[in-house]
Design a protein around this motif. Structure first.
Motif, mmCIF file in Angstrom:
data_model
loop_
_atom_site.group_PDB
_atom_site.id
_atom_site.type_symbol
_atom_site.label_atom_id
_atom_site.label_comp_id
_atom_site.label_asym_id
_atom_site.label_seq_id
_atom_site.Cartn_x
_atom_site.Cartn_y
_atom_site.Cartn_z
ATOM 1 N N UNK A 1 0.830 -1.111 -0.040
ATOM 2 C CA UNK A 1 0.025 -0.028 0.026
ATOM 3 C C UNK A 1 0.735 1.334 0.091
ATOM 4 N N UNK A 2 2.084 1.210 0.954
ATOM 5 C CA UNK A 2 2.801 2.447 0.900
ATOM 6 C C UNK A 2 3.453 2.712 -0.458
ATOM 7 N N UNK A 3 4.177 1.683 -1.099
ATOM 8 C CA UNK A 3 4.811 1.741 -2.206
ATOM 9 C C UNK A 3 3.798 2.038 -3.397
ATOM 10 N N UNK A 4 2.767 1.505 -3.464
ATOM 11 C CA UNK A 4 1.650 1.806 -4.507
ATOM 12 C C UNK A 4 1.353 3.386 -4.433
ATOM 13 N N UNK A 5 0.848 3.786 -3.185
ATOM 14 C CA UNK A 5 0.391 5.111 -2.913
ATOM 15 C C UNK A 5 1.574 6.076 -3.601
ATOM 16 N N UNK A 6 2.691 5.883 -3.138
ATOM 17 C CA UNK A 6 3.913 6.801 -3.326
ATOM 18 C C UNK A 6 3.671 7.025 -4.971
ATOM 19 N N UNK A 7 3.705 5.956 -5.786
ATOM 20 C CA UNK A 7 3.827 6.040 -7.130
ATOM 21 C C UNK A 7 2.462 6.619 -7.837
ATOM 22 N N UNK A 8 1.318 6.132 -7.127
ATOM 23 C CA UNK A 8 0.088 6.754 -7.524
ATOM 24 C C UNK A 8 -0.100 8.139 -7.369
ATOM 25 N N UNK A 9 0.286 8.657 -6.168
ATOM 26 C CA UNK A 9 0.569 10.089 -5.776
ATOM 27 C C UNK A 9 1.298 10.916 -6.705
ATOM 28 N N UNK A 10 2.366 10.221 -7.002
ATOM 29 C CA UNK A 10 3.349 10.969 -8.158
ATOM 30 C C UNK A 10 2.844 11.170 -9.461
ATOM 31 N N UNK B 1 -0.510 11.268 -9.874
ATOM 32 C CA UNK B 1 -1.559 12.085 -9.914
ATOM 33 C C UNK B 1 -1.234 13.673 -9.137
ATOM 34 N N UNK B 2 -0.074 13.636 -9.276
ATOM 35 C CA UNK B 2 0.456 15.225 -8.749
ATOM 36 C C UNK B 2 0.063 15.237 -7.390
ATOM 37 N N UNK B 3 0.181 14.590 -6.411
ATOM 38 C CA UNK B 3 -0.183 14.790 -5.107
ATOM 39 C C UNK B 3 1.066 14.933 -4.387
ATOM 40 N N UNK B 4 1.460 16.049 -3.689
ATOM 41 C CA UNK B 4 2.784 16.023 -3.309
ATOM 42 C C UNK B 4 2.902 15.842 -1.680
ATOM 43 N N UNK B 5 2.729 14.290 -1.656
ATOM 44 C CA UNK B 5 2.875 13.955 -0.031
ATOM 45 C C UNK B 5 3.885 12.876 -0.396
ATOM 46 N N UNK B 6 4.697 12.711 0.638
ATOM 47 C CA UNK B 6 5.949 11.773 0.819
ATOM 48 C C UNK B 6 5.260 10.544 1.655
ATOM 49 N N UNK B 7 5.313 9.302 1.108
ATOM 50 C CA UNK B 7 5.192 8.250 2.170
ATOM 51 C C UNK B 7 6.166 7.352 2.476
ATOM 52 N N UNK B 8 5.964 6.891 3.811
ATOM 53 C CA UNK B 8 7.134 6.018 4.138
ATOM 54 C C UNK B 8 6.483 4.699 4.940
ATOM 55 N N UNK B 9 7.224 3.670 5.038
ATOM 56 C CA UNK B 9 6.806 2.442 5.955
ATOM 57 C C UNK B 9 7.840 2.151 6.613
ATOM 58 N N UNK B 10 7.520 2.142 8.016
ATOM 59 C CA UNK B 10 8.559 1.788 9.229
ATOM 60 C C UNK B 10 8.611 0.612 9.711
ATOM 61 N N UNK B 11 9.761 -0.130 10.004
ATOM 62 C CA UNK B 11 9.830 -1.127 11.000
ATOM 63 C C UNK B 11 10.303 -0.290 12.235
ATOM 64 N N UNK B 12 9.623 -0.493 13.426
ATOM 65 C CA UNK B 12 10.048 0.263 14.311
ATOM 66 C C UNK B 12 10.957 -0.611 15.311
ATOM 67 N N UNK B 13 11.129 -1.770 15.143
ATOM 68 C CA UNK B 13 11.932 -2.408 16.022
ATOM 69 C C UNK B 13 11.049 -3.378 16.783
ATOM 70 N N UNK B 14 11.799 -4.586 17.592
ATOM 71 C CA UNK B 14 10.967 -5.386 18.305
ATOM 72 C C UNK B 14 10.790 -4.875 19.739
#
Ligand SMILES: NC(=O)c1ccc[n+]([C@@H]2O[C@H](COP(=O)([O-])OP(=O)(O)OC[C@H]3O[C@@H](n4cnc5c(N)ncnc54)[C@H](OP(=O)(O)O)[C@@H]3O)[C@@H](O)[C@H]2O)c1
Length: 237
Positions: free
Chosen positions: A167-176, A178-191
């Motif tokens: 979802x994070x990866x696809x939204x980044x590409x789709x936002x780009x 559709x000219x939606x200037x929002x940066x997306x990121x997925x986090x692994x917070x650690x155990x």
């Protein structure tokens, strides 16, 4: 002075609550969400969230009406979000693949895939569109198919987190596109020791959240659609 504003979904305990505390300590205005059921039950975690002086909205990822109402409530107050964080999650166990049942699998997807998507969709109009707006998902290394130390187990949790990563990866590409200037990121917070892990963990929650907030504050549009841990190290999808 205009404070920067962050909204965290799943903010009454664990990583969500600590993210709120960390942003607060850096002078941000924070909006934390709780599930209506948890708020009504007067759970001790509500006192913890109230103690942060955050504004509180009610969201259950399994109920789109709550998501839309929370977005409408913030829109009415003309809130602008610099950062939106999808953080809520459930159920790591069982470990064994054959113990997973339909209802549990569906619930994981509702809470960790469909719900965050609906929050993103309804909250999108609230996120700053000057190129500095950020959309963050706390997913998990458990969702990484390519992690070199992938050792199986918790298949339901892993499948849902892999879908959240997609979802994070696809939204980044789709936002780009559709000219939606929002940066997306997925986090692994650690155990981390939280209710979700049955209080098992290795990484200090304050260290993790400080690391993630450092990264969020410095995040640039070129990094959109990437997957990193709390130390900023890239995790394979
Ligand atoms: N802890 C770790 O080691 C670890 C590692 C990797 C990734 N993560 C991810 O980090 C995120 C936070 O987890 P945590 O460890 O901090 O767990 P936690 O302390 O158990 O907190 C989970 C949060 O999610 C909320 N939530 C559960 N169901 C929800 C729903 N239907 N709608 C909205 N919110 C809901 C909970 O609300 P209630 O209190 O009302 O149930 C709670 O606020 C999760 O996405 C988790 O998968 C955690």
């Amino acid at each position: 002075m205009n404070l920067k504003t962050v909204s965290v979904v799943g903010a009454n305990r664990g990583i969500g609550l600590q993210l709120i505390r960390t942003f607060q300590s850096r002078g941000w205005h924070t909006i934390g969400s709780v599930r209506p059921e948890t708020l009504a039950s007067n759970d001790a975690s509500i006192t913890d969230l109230r103690a942060t002086n955050s504004d509180i909205v009610q969201i259950d990822y399994k109920n789109e009406t709550t998501i839309k109402s929370a977005a409408d409530e913030l829109a009415e107050k003309e809130v602008k979000l610099d950062v939106l964080i999808n953080c809520g999650g459930i159920k790591v166990r069982p470990l064994e693949w054959h113990l997973h049942e339909q209802e549990d699998l569906m619930e994981r997807f509702e809470v960790m895939v469909v719900g965050p998507f609906l929050v993103t969709k309804h909250f999108l109009p609230l996120i700053t569109k000057d190129g500095t707006g950020k959309l963050i998902y706390i997913t998990s290394k458990s969702g990484s198919i390519g992690a070199p130390d992938h050792d199986g187990e918790v298949i339901g949790y892993r499948m849902a987190k892999a879908a959240a990563n997609q979802q994070v990866k696809t939204l980044a590409l789709d936002f780009q596109r559709d000219n939606i200037p929002i940066t997306t990121l997925a986090f692994e917070p650690g155990f981390i020791k939280t209710k979700l892990t049955g209080w098992w963990g290795r990484v200090d929650i304050e260290e993790s959240c400080n690391g993630m907030v450092d990264i969020i504050e410095k995040l640039s549009p070129e990094q959109s659609g990437t997957f990193v841990n709390w130390k900023g190290e890239t995790i394979p999808w």
